[in-house]
Design a protein around this motif. Structure first.
Motif, PDB file in Angstrom:
ATOM      1  N   ARG A  15       0.863  -1.443  -0.073  1.00 45.20           N
ATOM      2  CA  ARG A  15       0.014  -0.139   0.008  1.00 45.20           C
ATOM      3  C   ARG A  15       0.906   1.363   0.094  1.00 45.20           C
ATOM      4  N   PHE A  16       1.853   1.155   0.790  1.00 44.02           N
ATOM      5  CA  PHE A  16       2.565   2.558   1.022  1.00 44.02           C
ATOM      6  C   PHE A  16       3.187   2.819  -0.507  1.00 44.02           C
ATOM      7  N   VAL A  17       3.716   1.675  -1.088  1.00 48.02           N
ATOM      8  CA  VAL A  17       4.420   2.067  -2.288  1.00 48.02           C
ATOM      9  C   VAL A  17       3.535   2.632  -3.695  1.00 48.02           C
ATOM     10  N   GLN A  18       2.397   1.959  -3.314  1.00 48.02           N
ATOM     11  CA  GLN A  18       1.344   2.451  -4.363  1.00 48.02           C
ATOM     12  C   GLN A  18       0.978   3.859  -3.927  1.00 48.02           C
ATOM     13  N   GLY A  19       0.724   4.257  -2.708  1.00 50.22           N
ATOM     14  CA  GLY A  19       0.400   5.604  -2.251  1.00 50.22           C
ATOM     15  C   GLY A  19       1.651   6.753  -2.555  1.00 50.22           C
ATOM     16  N   ALA A  20       2.921   6.211  -2.754  1.00 51.32           N
ATOM     17  CA  ALA A  20       3.828   6.959  -2.877  1.00 51.32           C
ATOM     18  C   ALA A  20       3.898   7.261  -4.558  1.00 51.32           C
ATOM     19  N   PHE A  21       3.509   6.368  -5.397  1.00 47.89           N
ATOM     20  CA  PHE A  21       3.433   6.740  -6.822  1.00 47.89           C
ATOM     21  C   PHE A  21       2.142   7.438  -7.098  1.00 47.89           C
ATOM     22  N   ALA A  22       1.118   7.624  -6.459  1.00 50.26           N
ATOM     23  CA  ALA A  22      -0.083   8.178  -6.513  1.00 50.26           C
ATOM     24  C   ALA A  22       0.383   9.567  -6.002  1.00 50.26           C
ATOM     25  N   LEU A  23       1.140   9.838  -5.163  1.00 47.53           N
ATOM     26  CA  LEU A  23       1.347  11.291  -4.925  1.00 47.53           C
ATOM     27  C   LEU A  23       2.441  11.809  -5.631  1.00 47.53           C
ATOM     28  N   THR A  24       3.256  10.777  -6.248  1.00 46.99           N
ATOM     29  CA  THR A  24       4.392  11.833  -7.094  1.00 46.99           C
ATOM     30  C   THR A  24       4.181  11.565  -8.420  1.00 46.99           C
ATOM     31  N   GLY A  25       3.340  10.946  -9.006  1.00 50.22           N
ATOM     32  CA  GLY A  25       2.981  10.835 -10.555  1.00 50.22           C
ATOM     33  C   GLY A  25       1.721  10.141 -10.797  1.00 50.22           C
ATOM     34  N   ARG A  26       0.689  10.528 -10.347  1.00 49.15           N
ATOM     35  CA  ARG A  26      -0.708   9.851 -10.442  1.00 49.15           C
ATOM     36  C   ARG A  26      -1.011   9.464 -11.476  1.00 49.15           C
ATOM     37  N   LEU A  27      -1.222  10.665 -12.694  1.00 49.63           N
ATOM     38  CA  LEU A  27      -1.662  10.135 -14.003  1.00 49.63           C
ATOM     39  C   LEU A  27      -0.719   9.197 -14.800  1.00 49.63           C
ATOM     40  N   ALA A  28       0.624   9.182 -14.632  1.00 49.07           N
ATOM     41  CA  ALA A  28       1.603   8.504 -15.208  1.00 49.07           C
ATOM     42  C   ALA A  28       1.256   7.075 -14.635  1.00 49.07           C
ATOM     43  N   ALA A  29       1.128   6.791 -13.389  1.00 52.83           N
ATOM     44  CA  ALA A  29       0.731   5.539 -12.819  1.00 52.83           C
ATOM     45  C   ALA A  29      -0.430   4.945 -13.137  1.00 52.83           C
ATOM     46  N   LEU A  30      -1.483   5.976 -13.253  1.00 52.58           N
ATOM     47  CA  LEU A  30      -2.777   5.333 -13.627  1.00 52.58           C
ATOM     48  C   LEU A  30      -2.691   4.901 -15.313  1.00 52.58           C
ATOM     49  N   ARG A  31      -1.975   5.492 -15.979  1.00 50.67           N
ATOM     50  CA  ARG A  31      -1.835   5.104 -17.424  1.00 50.67           C
ATOM     51  C   ARG A  31      -0.960   3.790 -17.515  1.00 50.67           C
ATOM     52  N   ARG A  32       0.093   3.812 -16.693  1.00 54.72           N
ATOM     53  CA  ARG A  32       0.777   2.381 -16.832  1.00 54.72           C
ATOM     54  C   ARG A  32      -0.024   1.126 -16.298  1.00 54.72           C
ATOM     55  N   LEU A  33      -1.077   1.340 -15.443  1.00 56.08           N
ATOM     56  CA  LEU A  33      -1.865   0.485 -14.982  1.00 56.08           C
ATOM     57  C   LEU A  33      -2.917   0.070 -15.744  1.00 56.08           C
ATOM     58  N   ARG A  34      -3.324   1.155 -16.506  1.00 56.94           N
ATOM     59  CA  ARG A  34      -4.363   1.017 -17.585  1.00 56.94           C
ATOM     60  C   ARG A  34      -3.931   0.127 -18.836  1.00 56.94           C
TER      61      ARG A  34
END
Length: 446
Positions: free
Chosen positions: A14-33
């Motif tokens: 959870r804390f790793v996913q949270g860090a990605f969400a805080l530092t680059g949410r859109l890029a993280a969402l696109r990678r997951l999609r």
């Protein structure tokens, strides 16, 4: 208990996913999609385990689900804006309050606010520097703040001056608190939430004075939203309380100030990099038209939505959402940026192309910068009108100089995603007529 079927997602903690969400949410969402498809499961500190969806059919199903199945997911926004805010209310009480707030933002009421917005735009733009770069976001913030204080709060004089000083730092502070986990214990007045409540008490005192002043006036002659709320009555004939009015005024400010100003800054950023569109918009403004300007606002909101997620909480066990069966208590997040990037809905989705909306209005379950369903932003029509008036005024009075600079990156301001350099502009004033009107407006500033 119904067996849950959830989409796949990353196995990281959870804390790793949270860090990605805080530092680059859109890029993280696109990678997951790209990896998991248009639905995936995430686990973050703010939302816990949540399903992110970006398929049009599932989004429509979620937005049209009844209040007994899903409910709003804005836990911190409700705390920031107050217990009477539309963001905090659920079920019948939400519908009851929303019914009172709809009339000021539709039809002829909106036309009454256009003059205020144009006055504020002309006054602020009179201070713009000529032929040198500057960020437009602070200016757009002042325009939208002053317009809302006058059109919504009916503020003038001392109260207007106090709110102008109080609200910008408070809104910025609250925007950041709204994306942090709610603390489990009260840490007192020096904690982030304690400091926030100091602002809130000052705000409530100013609104009390505004209500006292309004009580001594003829409310029928006033067009501001505060006066309309003071005159409004629930179905049983009872009025809104002062606390409810204060919460709703703050909600309207929060929903329509920073987000609208940020979209206007993105519009400047986009137009400077698309000189053909800019030329056509200037010619249209000179001819008195507005269709391309409206399409441009729609395309800016598609390509640069200032809010990239909106959520709902599942209220029943075994809620069926398209291919998935979700357990009670689960969060569903709608990826606004993700559906706006969908090539099957918007060909050449990453391109900025306002002409795509000249002859076709977007589907409100595919183009969702204002959310959707019964929770769709109440002030959407007001915000659209405001952006239209501000852009019209800018195009009429100034030449916006194109640039070959790289696109400005997105920078999170808490809730809103703003251009990292504030939407840098270079402008030149057009003609003596507009210079004279700007000078007169600046001289009439309060």
């Amino acid at each position: 208990m119904t067996t849950a079927t959830l989409p796949p997602g990353p196995p990281t903690p959870r804390f790793v996913q949270g860090a990605f969400a805080l530092t680059g949410r859109l890029a993280a969402l696109r990678r997951l999609r790209d990896r998991y498809g248009d639905a995936f499961t995430v686990d973050t500190p703010l939302f816990g385990r949540a399903v992110v969806i970006s398929g049009a059919a599932e989004i429509k199903q979620l937005f049209t689900a009844g209040p007994g199945l899903v409910e709003n997911l804005e836990p911190n926004l409700g705390r920031v804006l107050g217990p009477g805010s539309l963001f905090a209310l659920t079920g019948e009480e939400h519908l009851r309050q929303r019914k009172l707030l709809v009339p000021p933002f539709h039809g002829r009421r909106l036309a009454a606010y256009e003059k205020i917005i144009e006055e504020e735009a002309v006054r602020e733009m009179a201070s713009w520097p000529q032929a040198r770069p500057f960020p437009v976001l602070p200016s757009m913030m002042r325009i939208t703040l002053n317009a809302i204080l006058r059109a919504v709060f009916g503020a003038e004089g001392a109260e207007l001056a106090e709110l102008r000083t109080l609200l910008p730092p408070w809104v910025a502070y609250g925007s950041r608190l709204a994306v942090l986990p709610i603390p489990r214990t009260d840490l007192g007045r020096w904690s982030p939430w304690g400091r926030f409540m100091v602002f809130r008490r000052r705000y409530d005192a100013i609104v009390d004075r505004l209500i006292d002043k309004a009580a001594g006036e003829d409310l029928e002659r006033r067009a501001d939203v505060l006066a309309l709320l003071l005159r409004s009555r629930y179905d049983d004939g009872s009025p809104m309380s002062r606390g409810q009015i204060a919460d709703q005024l703050l909600t309207l400010l929060a929903a329509g100030h920073e987000t609208t100003a940020t979209t206007l800054a993105w519009a400047v950023e986009r137009l400077r990099r698309h000189p053909g569109v800019l030329r056509d918009l200037a010619a249209e403004a000179d001819a008195g038209g507005g269709a391309l300007r409206e399409a441009t606002i729609t395309e800016v909101q598609r390509t640069r939505p200032v809010v990239d997620l909106v959520g709902r909480k599942v209220l029943v066990d075994g809620f069926r959402l398209g291919r998935w069966t979700l357990p009670k208590g689960y969060t569903v997040l709608v990826g606004i940026s993700l559906i706006h990037d969908d090539e099957s809905l918007f060909p050449r989705a990453r391109a900025f192309d306002p002409y795509r909306f000249l002859d076709a209005r977007p589907d409100l379950y595919e183009w969702i910068p204002f959310g959707g369903g019964r929770r769709r932003c109440l002030g959407a029509a007001f915000a659209t009108m405001e952006m239209n008036v501000v852009l019209r005024t800018m195009l009429r009075d100034f030449t916006l100089v194109p640039t070959a600079a790289p696109d400005e990156r997105r920078r999170s301001r808490g809730i809103a995603n703003a251009p990292a350099k504030g939407g840098r502009a270079v402008v030149r004033r057009r003609g003596s007529r507009t210079a004279a009107s700007a000078s007169a407006a600046a001289g009439g500033a309060r």
